[in-house]
Design a protein around this motif. Sequence first.
Motif, short mmCIF file in Angstrom:
data_model
loop_
_atom_site.label_atom_id
_atom_site.label_comp_id
_atom_site.label_asym_id
_atom_site.label_seq_id
_atom_site.Cartn_x
_atom_site.Cartn_y
_atom_site.Cartn_z
N GLY A 169 68.03 44.19 49.54
CA GLY A 169 66.79 43.53 49.14
C GLY A 169 65.55 44.24 49.64
O GLY A 169 64.46 44.08 49.08
N ASP A 171 65.46 47.62 50.04
CA ASP A 171 65.46 49.00 49.58
C ASP A 171 64.16 49.29 48.83
O ASP A 171 63.69 48.50 48.00
CB ASP A 171 66.64 49.24 48.63
CG ASP A 171 66.66 50.67 48.12
OD1 ASP A 171 66.87 51.58 48.93
OD2 ASP A 171 66.41 50.86 46.90
N THR A 173 61.24 49.61 50.35
CA THR A 173 60.09 49.13 51.11
C THR A 173 59.20 50.32 51.48
O THR A 173 59.65 51.33 52.00
CB THR A 173 60.55 48.42 52.40
OG1 THR A 173 61.31 47.26 52.04
CG2 THR A 173 59.37 48.00 53.24
N GLU A 273 60.52 40.00 55.19
CA GLU A 273 61.63 39.50 54.38
C GLU A 273 61.40 39.80 52.91
O GLU A 273 60.29 39.65 52.39
CB GLU A 273 61.79 37.99 54.59
CG GLU A 273 62.09 37.63 56.04
CD GLU A 273 62.12 36.12 56.27
OE1 GLU A 273 61.55 35.39 55.43
OE2 GLU A 273 62.69 35.68 57.29
N ARG A 274 62.48 40.21 52.25
CA ARG A 274 62.40 40.46 50.81
C ARG A 274 63.81 40.49 50.24
O ARG A 274 64.72 41.08 50.84
CB ARG A 274 61.71 41.80 50.51
CG ARG A 274 61.31 41.96 49.05
CD ARG A 274 60.55 43.25 48.82
NE ARG A 274 61.46 44.40 48.84
CZ ARG A 274 61.06 45.66 48.68
NH1 ARG A 274 59.77 45.93 48.54
NH2 ARG A 274 61.93 46.64 48.68
N GLY A 275 63.98 39.83 49.09
CA GLY A 275 65.28 39.86 48.42
C GLY A 275 66.41 39.31 49.24
O GLY A 275 67.56 39.76 49.09
N GLY A 276 66.11 38.36 50.12
CA GLY A 276 67.16 37.76 50.94
C GLY A 276 67.54 38.56 52.17
O GLY A 276 68.43 38.16 52.92
N ASP A 277 66.86 39.68 52.41
CA ASP A 277 67.14 40.50 53.59
C ASP A 277 65.91 40.55 54.50
O ASP A 277 64.78 40.31 54.05
CB ASP A 277 67.55 41.92 53.18
CG ASP A 277 68.92 41.95 52.52
OD1 ASP A 277 69.89 41.50 53.15
OD2 ASP A 277 69.01 42.42 51.36
N SER A 399 68.21 51.71 51.54
CA SER A 399 69.42 51.01 51.96
C SER A 399 70.64 51.68 51.34
O SER A 399 70.60 52.09 50.18
CB SER A 399 69.36 49.54 51.52
OG SER A 399 70.63 48.94 51.62
N ARG A 402 71.89 50.01 47.95
CA ARG A 402 71.17 49.94 46.67
C ARG A 402 72.08 50.35 45.54
O ARG A 402 72.89 51.27 45.66
CB ARG A 402 69.92 50.79 46.72
CG ARG A 402 70.14 52.31 46.72
CD ARG A 402 68.78 53.00 46.83
NE ARG A 402 68.84 54.43 46.63
CZ ARG A 402 69.05 55.30 47.60
NH1 ARG A 402 69.26 54.87 48.82
NH2 ARG A 402 69.07 56.59 47.34
#
Length: 406
Positions: A169, A171, A173, A273-277, A399, A402
């Motif tokens: 989530g 990846d 950034t 936090e983004r995409g649940g991560d 990540s 991905r």
Amino acid sequence: MTEISNTPSAAQEAQGASRSRLWRLMRYIPLIAPLLLWAVPCWVLLHTGQRWPLPVTITGTAFFALGLTGMPLAMARGHGRRQQDRAAIVGDTLLGGSWVLFTWSVLLGVPLRLVLTVAGVGDGQGRARIVTWTVLCVTAVLLAWGYAEARRVPRVRRLDVPLPRLGAGLDGTRVVLITDTHYGPLDRARWSARVCETVNSLDADLVCHTGDIADGTAERRRAQAAPLGTVRATRALVYVTGNHEYYSEAQGWVDLMDELGWEPLRNRHLLLERGGDTLVVAGVDDVTAESSGLAGHRAHLAGALQGTDPDLPVLLLAHQPKFVDRAAAHGIDLQLSGHTHGGQIWPFHYLVRLDQPAVAGLSHHGDRTLLYTSRGTGFWGPPFRVFAPSEITLLVLRSPERSTSP
């Protein structure tokens, strides 16, 4: 039972005596360095067989003598208690110019003289004069180029950084790093605004400033730092102190950065936090903070990470690269630092390397930890950058999970 003696061994005494002599010698460096910087070029360029007309020799020697006495005096007035900006500009410029002239007098002048001798070019006087003019021309070109390099808006350096523990989530950034802006005696308010415009064009999720904002107090350099208030990021603006803040009322800089919309990470963290991560973004005071005597200031990594999930990846801001030893011991995933300026004026990076584990770029430490060391966004002191370009850094975090390539 064997009795353990607390009496120092002969080897320990010898080592202690050696260290004591070394420290005594270190005290003379401020006296020896200016002498070498001005005396060596004077000898190489004027007094090794050139046989210049007497007025040229006298004028040239007087110039070097004036530099030898004037540079330390100007730097003392500029960077000492008086903090006179004009004196600082003169002293810093003389320091940079003498360093470049010294470097190329030694590294170019001496070998060139040997090559010309072996090749049988001219007589002794002719060879000596060729060396002088060559060194002077190279120095002039490097100083002009180095001044332009120091004053321009840094180029953007883009780098993909794989972090094995980074969730899918997060990846992609985008982390923008600026550092070592060193607002100082030369007014760079317009330069500062253009740097911030460049940062804003990068659509960052996170913008980081890893310290050494300025030389001088926040009150004195406010106008140059003010454009930092225009910087934008989708997630956060974060800042940690550098060693130069502790020469200039560090708490004032912490307060000003807070006022400008930057979150000072003084031994604390936030969660991105983004995409649940989740990514832990932590910061520590500079390693010189505790010796500054300023209450509440010290580098405390455990405090910065307190309450975090140990399974989460951590991005750490620490001004000096040498903090990476502690970061690696704590299993930090990525440390962002500045401080080195990439050496700023070649070949000074060799001396920087004696104090820091990295001078520029991405390096690996321990089992997990990556360190990115920026060459810095501005410059300190001498307004020159020679073979050590400044940078604004765009780090794209990757990540391993991905599903598609960018």
